[in-house]
Design a protein around this motif. Structure first.
Motif: not given
Length: 255
Positions: A78-86
């Motif tokens: 989840l944290a990686e998806w959030e980072r890539i989204d940003q």
């Protein structure tokens, strides 16, 4: 100068068994991040945003299960998806995700490569120490250890032999190292090696070496039996032996 040696053992000890190098521990969080990056490769901002919503939904579902309370892979994904989204939100329009150009990914890969190289170096050094310990063990059983020139790293081989023996002091190896240190034999010819030995050898060995050095200077023709007390004193009272060596040096400071 000669020094007393402990009695030789009649039976030869078997060499220590070889053990397989431990594997690198599994890191679920790292696995999760890599899975996300593979999935996200080629995605644009909209596709990543949709995948992020799915990951958040999965996280909410997982939070209802007590058996997943210690899970680290899910939160990492989840944290990686959030980072890539940003990352894509701050990028120019129509940018797609490429892990090969991701500074965070490249930094992680560089750190992992450095850690792997360090582990490989540690394994090579451990193998070298083990091989030298085998060699010293064979020499001591053949009764030729006292004629052997010490090498750089023999302090670690001494520790390996002690570990194999379950913590028992390796009296013959300790006496060999003390004699070499006192006589400046082998790699102890160099002042830097002798100075380094102070942090690598045990207090009894250092005290024995210091006492032998002073006795050799003061009584160069001393008989072996006359010096036998040095090893016993250093083993039983290393601090006292060291103080005696200092006192003898003060009494006859000329070199």
């Amino acid at each position: 100068m000669t020094t007393p040696w402990p009695p030789r053992r009649s039976a030869r000890r078997p060499l220590a068994p070889r053990v397989a190098a431990p594997r690198e521990p599994v890191d679920p969080a790292r696995i999760g991040r890599r899975v996300v990056r593979r999935r996200a490769k080629g995605m644009d901002a909209d596709a990543v945003a949709a995948a992020l919503e799915d990951a958040r939904f999965d996280a909410r579902q997982d939070s209802r299960h007590e058996d997943l309370a210690d899970d680290v892979r899910g939160p990492a994904e989840l944290a990686e998806w959030e980072r890539i989204d940003q990352l894509l939100a701050a990028a120019p329009a129509d940018t797609v995700y490429d892990p090969d150009t991701d500074d965070v990914v490249r930094a992680e890969l560089a750190a992992e490569a450095a850690a792997a190289a360090a582990r490989e170096a540690e394994l090579r050094e451990a193998a070298r120490v083990a091989a030298r310990a085998d060699e010293l063990q064979a020499l001591r059983e053949l009764g030729t250890l006292e004629q052997t020139e010490p090498r750089t790293g023999d302090e670690a081989a001494r520790d390996e032999l002690t570990r194999r023996a379950g913590g028992y002091v390796q009296a013959d190896v300790d006496a060999w190292l003390a004699h070499a240190l006192a006589a400046h034999r082998g790699h102890y010819r160099g002042p830097a090696a002798r100075e380094e030995a102070a942090g690598l050898l045990t207090p009894p060995v250092l005290a024995h070496a210091a006492l032998l050095a002073e006795l050799a200077r003061l009584v160069p023709d001393a008989d072996v039996d006359q010096l036998a007390f040095a090893a016993r004193l250093a083993t039983a009272e290393p601090e006292a032996a060291g103080e005696l060596a200092v006192l003898l040096a003060r009494a006859h400071p000329a070199r």
